[in-house]
Scaffold this motif. Structure first.
Motif, PDB file in Angstrom:
ATOM      1  N   LEU A 201       0.822  -1.206   0.000  1.00  0.00           N
ATOM      2  CA  LEU A 201       0.000   0.000   0.000  1.00  0.00           C
ATOM      3  C   LEU A 201       0.858   1.259   0.000  1.00  0.00           C
ATOM      4  O   LEU A 201       0.503   2.270  -0.623  1.00  0.00           O
ATOM      5  N   PHE A 202       1.999   1.202   0.679  1.00  0.00           N
ATOM      6  CA  PHE A 202       2.909   2.349   0.699  1.00  0.00           C
ATOM      7  C   PHE A 202       3.386   2.689  -0.717  1.00  0.00           C
ATOM      8  O   PHE A 202       3.392   3.856  -1.125  1.00  0.00           O
ATOM      9  N   GLU A 410     -10.994   8.095  -2.284  1.00  0.00           N
ATOM     10  CA  GLU A 410      -9.882   7.712  -1.424  1.00  0.00           C
ATOM     11  C   GLU A 410      -9.843   8.557  -0.143  1.00  0.00           C
ATOM     12  O   GLU A 410      -9.394   8.083   0.907  1.00  0.00           O
ATOM     13  N   CYS A 411     -10.319   9.768  -0.233  1.00  0.00           N
ATOM     14  CA  CYS A 411     -10.301  10.645   0.943  1.00  0.00           C
ATOM     15  C   CYS A 411     -11.537  10.499   1.820  1.00  0.00           C
ATOM     16  O   CYS A 411     -11.540  10.976   2.973  1.00  0.00           O
ATOM     17  N   THR A 412     -12.595   9.850   1.321  1.00  0.00           N
ATOM     18  CA  THR A 412     -13.857   9.794   2.075  1.00  0.00           C
ATOM     19  C   THR A 412     -14.408   8.386   2.225  1.00  0.00           C
ATOM     20  O   THR A 412     -15.550   8.236   2.687  1.00  0.00           O
ATOM     21  N   TYR A 539      -3.608   6.931   5.317  1.00  0.00           N
ATOM     22  CA  TYR A 539      -2.479   7.037   4.391  1.00  0.00           C
ATOM     23  C   TYR A 539      -2.925   7.274   2.949  1.00  0.00           C
ATOM     24  O   TYR A 539      -2.267   8.037   2.219  1.00  0.00           O
ATOM     25  N   PRO A 540      -4.019   6.636   2.445  1.00  0.00           N
ATOM     26  CA  PRO A 540      -4.437   6.943   1.064  1.00  0.00           C
ATOM     27  C   PRO A 540      -4.763   8.399   0.808  1.00  0.00           C
ATOM     28  O   PRO A 540      -4.793   8.824  -0.361  1.00  0.00           O
ATOM     29  N   MET A 541      -5.023   9.207   1.854  1.00  0.00           N
ATOM     30  CA  MET A 541      -5.273  10.632   1.632  1.00  0.00           C
ATOM     31  C   MET A 541      -4.051  11.348   1.072  1.00  0.00           C
ATOM     32  O   MET A 541      -4.175  12.434   0.491  1.00  0.00           O
ATOM     33  N   LEU A 542      -2.872  10.741   1.228  1.00  0.00           N
ATOM     34  CA  LEU A 542      -1.656  11.347   0.690  1.00  0.00           C
ATOM     35  C   LEU A 542      -1.691  11.439  -0.828  1.00  0.00           C
ATOM     36  O   LEU A 542      -0.889  12.162  -1.427  1.00  0.00           O
ATOM     37  N   ILE A 543      -2.640  10.735  -1.438  1.00  0.00           N
ATOM     38  CA  ILE A 543      -2.727  10.732  -2.893  1.00  0.00           C
ATOM     39  C   ILE A 543      -3.044  12.118  -3.441  1.00  0.00           C
ATOM     40  O   ILE A 543      -2.692  12.451  -4.579  1.00  0.00           O
ATOM     41  N   ALA A 549       1.547  17.312  -7.020  1.00  0.00           N
ATOM     42  CA  ALA A 549       2.959  17.343  -7.423  1.00  0.00           C
ATOM     43  C   ALA A 549       3.133  16.851  -8.854  1.00  0.00           C
ATOM     44  O   ALA A 549       3.943  17.402  -9.622  1.00  0.00           O
ATOM     45  N   THR A 550       2.363  15.825  -9.259  1.00  0.00           N
ATOM     46  CA  THR A 550       2.458  15.330 -10.633  1.00  0.00           C
ATOM     47  C   THR A 550       1.888  16.335 -11.620  1.00  0.00           C
ATOM     48  O   THR A 550       2.418  16.493 -12.735  1.00  0.00           O
ATOM     49  N   TYR A 551       0.816  17.023 -11.245  1.00  0.00           N
ATOM     50  CA  TYR A 551       0.205  17.990 -12.153  1.00  0.00           C
ATOM     51  C   TYR A 551       1.171  19.137 -12.470  1.00  0.00           C
ATOM     52  O   TYR A 551       1.249  19.598 -13.613  1.00  0.00           O
TER      53      TYR A 551
END
Length: 706
Positions: A201-202, A410-412, A539-543, A549-551
């Motif tokens: 998952l990390f 992923e955040c909710t 941890y998935p909220m880090l997405i 950063a990718t954008y």
């Protein structure tokens, strides 16, 4: 249809994995063990992705049956007796009758899915943690025997396996020292699964955050032909540098091989290793080294310093790596050249008023049925110059909506009241009407999009030349097996994350529902509650941060600052590389044009003068047959005057010489039937051999006419 869908998907997924392996691997040159290990790893991961929607619908059907059984049990309880009814007694509420359950078309019988998931999961874990690391070292080894490769692989993986044994042993000792901990085998197994899923998952969130932004953006950029052509020029300049570096490294390694080959002659005990190395070299270098080799002799061993077997193993490993890299860059350059030429053709045909697509280098093969009737030049023009860019833009918008939905969910997904995850809302709406087909399609599209974002990022990763994926059969064995390891480690946490998004994981949703067979294999997370209630949820909220950063291309800008040339529109170095790539493409097009012009001239010359050469060939064959008959008659018939026969043969030779001079491209006729022009030649001690007809007169008869 019971179990038919499961069997069909098992077969389809196998051919899908085989197709991808054929695209990236090489069935003819790579080792069978490498191909089998990679195919098995990919196949098991794709199975998990494709079979999981069937597990979801089967679980919903089982939950429906359980609800009906509960309703039937409540309905069997009759009303209270009248003597027990008081004024203060309340009437029990009316129980709502659930909708009838319909068995899904893809229903899997009870007991099949748990066994299936157990076999697939533990096989993939054995591959990723035990077998594939060993096979990686085995494939990269330069040993000349199976035992030598196994020994090298064991030495390289000693630290790898030793670390695992040390951690596992420390945990066992810690549990044994604390008697208040009574961990059973099931709980130890759950701890191991949780540790593996936590590691996966990390890495999963890092790869998913990149893919959710980059995949829609790549299709949007593909619709901008000017941008795509400029980026192709940039890639051409970088690839030419890499190609030149690969050729230079190959020359250096081949020079070292040549020196070693000249040092170790045929009578040396290490010569068999040199022959093995030479078989791995390109054919051109094999021919050069073969011409320079001497015959078998007794060489003085005291004058030469011979390399050891360890040095030859190292040289063998270098040869395998440099040859594979040289072939890869050469094929990539040809593919990139075709792409650049095609994009230039599209830009040139956009202003065509005839709406007919014309290629700079038409195919020499005759057009097929599809090209003649379906994909005609007119259809190709409308697709390439008009419809393709709008299709890519529409696809980019759809993928962007998918990405936004994934980030929001992923955040909710931990919120069950109210339900905020969009995918959970869609599945629950379909679950009310038991629309199994919609549930399977929604689950499949969602998990397929997640896997595409993750797996495509794995394919795009390049760690210098240590790990690199290249299509057209140019991926080395190490990269293939490394991808298999990543797939086996990323797929189980990806599926658990998907089940959490649709609220089918009881450990996350905290709902009293039946859990899927896949979740039951993972075990209860209550053993490690801080991971189940903390890491898996937050941890998935880090997405979100990774997508931002990718954008803004923060990773690309950092690599550019570190000296790794990246495509950036506002950079002077990027502009120089674009100009250089454009000049390289123009040069290659001129070279290709000269080659095709030369072939066309030779074809026209052959068509124009081919009939005359055929006439000459037919005339030569008829003349040769007549001369054979004449020679046969001269040999069999009694000739009173030998000298007269000689003169008649000499005249025939002059005619044949004149015929041969007319045939500039035909070889001289080599005839073994007229070997002896004089009976004395038969008694000569010189061995008989064939001679050309134009040179068949013997030197011993120079003074025959005197």
């Amino acid at each position: 249809m019971s179990g038919a869908a499961l069997g069909l998907e098992i077969v389809v997924v196998f051919f899908l994995a085989l197709f991808l392996l054929h695209r990236y691997g090489d069935f003819r040159k790579q080792q069978r063990m490498v191909l089998f290990g990679t195919l098995l790893a990919w196949y098991l991961c794709f199975l998990i992705v494709f079979i999981l929607p069937l597990d979801v619908t089967t679980t919903i059907y089982r939950q429906c049956k359980l609800d009906h059984e509960k309703h039937a049990a409540i309905a069997t309880v009759g009303p209270l007796p009248s003597n027990q009814t008081t004024a203060n007694s309340t009437v029990p509420p009316t129980v709502s009758v659930p909708k009838p359950c319909y068995q899904p078309w893809s229903y899997v019988p009870d007991g099949v899915m748990p066994v299936f998931w157990r076999v697939v999961y533990w096989t993939s874990q054995c591959l990723t943690w035990l077998l594939l690391p060993f096979m990686q070292s085995y494939a990269r080894s330069g040993g000349f025997s199976i035992g030598g490769k196994v020994k090298t692989a064991l030495i390289e993986n000693a630290i790898y396996y030793g670390t695992y044994l040390l951690i596992f042993g420390s945990l066992l000792i810690y549990v044994a020292v604390h008697p208040e901990w009574h961990l059973s085998w099931y709980e130890l197994q759950t701890i191991g699964i949780t540790a593996a899923n936590t590691w996966g998952l990390f890495l999963l969130v890092l790869l998913l955050g990149y893919g959710l932004v980059e995949i829609p953006r790549s299709y949007w950029n593909a619709s901008r032909r000017g941008h795509l052509l400029v980026k192709t020029y940039f890639k051409a300049a970088k690839l030419m540098t890499e190609k030149a570096d690969a050729e230079e490294n190959l020359e250096d390694v081949m020079e070292e091989v040549r020196k070693v080959s000249e040092t170790i002659k045929y009578n040396h005990q290490l010569r068999k290793y040199i022959d093995t190395i030479l078989r791995k070299c390109p054919v051109v270098y094999q021919e050069k080294m073969g011409r320079n080799m001497d015959d078998y002799e007794d060489f003085d061993d005291k004058q030469n310093t011979y390399p050891t077997e360890k040095n030859l193993v190292k040289l063998h490993k270098q040869v395998i790596y440099t040859v594979q890299r040289h072939n890869r860059t050469r094929v990539q350059w040809q593919m990139l050249l075709q792409q650049a030429v095609h994009l230039e053709d599209v830009a040139r045909n956009e202003s065509s008023a005839a709406h007919q697509f014309s290629h700079s280098f038409p195919s020499t093969e005759p057009p097929g049925w599809v090209s003649r009737y379906l994909y005609t030049p007119t259809v190709e023009w409308y697709w390439e110059c008009l419809l393709k860019q709008w299709f890519y833009r529409l696809l980019s918008v759809v993928l962007t909506l998918f990405s936004v939905s994934v980030v929001w969910s992923e955040c909710t997904f931990f919120s069950t009241r109210p339900v905020l995850s969009l995918f959970a809302v869609f599945i629950q709406l379909a679950e009310r009407d038991y629309n199994y087909l919609y549930i399977e399609m929604a689950c499949f599209l969602t998990i397929f999009f997640l896997c595409t974002c993750v797996y495509s990022t794995v394919f795009r990763i390049r760690v210098f030349n240590y790990y690199y994926f290249a299509s057209h059969h140019q991926t080395d064995a190490y990269s293939l097996q490394f991808s298999g390891m990543l797939f086996c480690r990323l797929t189980p946490p990806l599926c658990l994350n998907f089940l959490g998004l649709i609220h089918m994981d009881k450990a996350i949703s905290q709902q009293q529902k039946l859990q899927t067979a896949y979740t039951s294999i993972m075990g209860s997370m209550k053993v490690l509650s801080f991971i189940a209630n903390g890491f898996y949820i937050y941890y998935p909220m880090l997405i979100v941060i990774l997508c931002i950063a990718t954008y803004f291309s923060l990773g690309t800008r950092c690599l550019n600052l570190m000296g790794f040339q990246q495509f950036m529109g506002d950079n002077e170095l990027t502009s120089d590389l674009i100009d250089e790539g454009k000049e390289l493409i123009r040069r290659e097009k001129r070279k290709r044009q000269r080659t095709e012009d030369g072939e066309n001239r030779r074809r026209e010359w052959k068509e124009r003068y081919g009939n005359q050469r055929d006439d000459y060939s037919a005339r030569n064959r008829s003349t040769n047959s007549e001369m054979k008959e004449t020679s046969y008659s001269d040999t069999v018939a009694p000739v009173p005057n030998n000298r007269q026969a000689k003169y008649s043969r000499a005249g025939s030779r002059s005619e044949r010489d004149s015929v041969e001079l007319l045939q500039d491209a035909e070889p001289l006729d080599f005839n073994a039937d007229t070997l002896t022009d004089d009976p004395l030649d038969a008694n000569s001690t010189r061995p008989a051999g064939g001679r050309y007809l134009s040179m068949s007169s013997s030197r011993s008869r120079i003074f025959d006419d005197v």
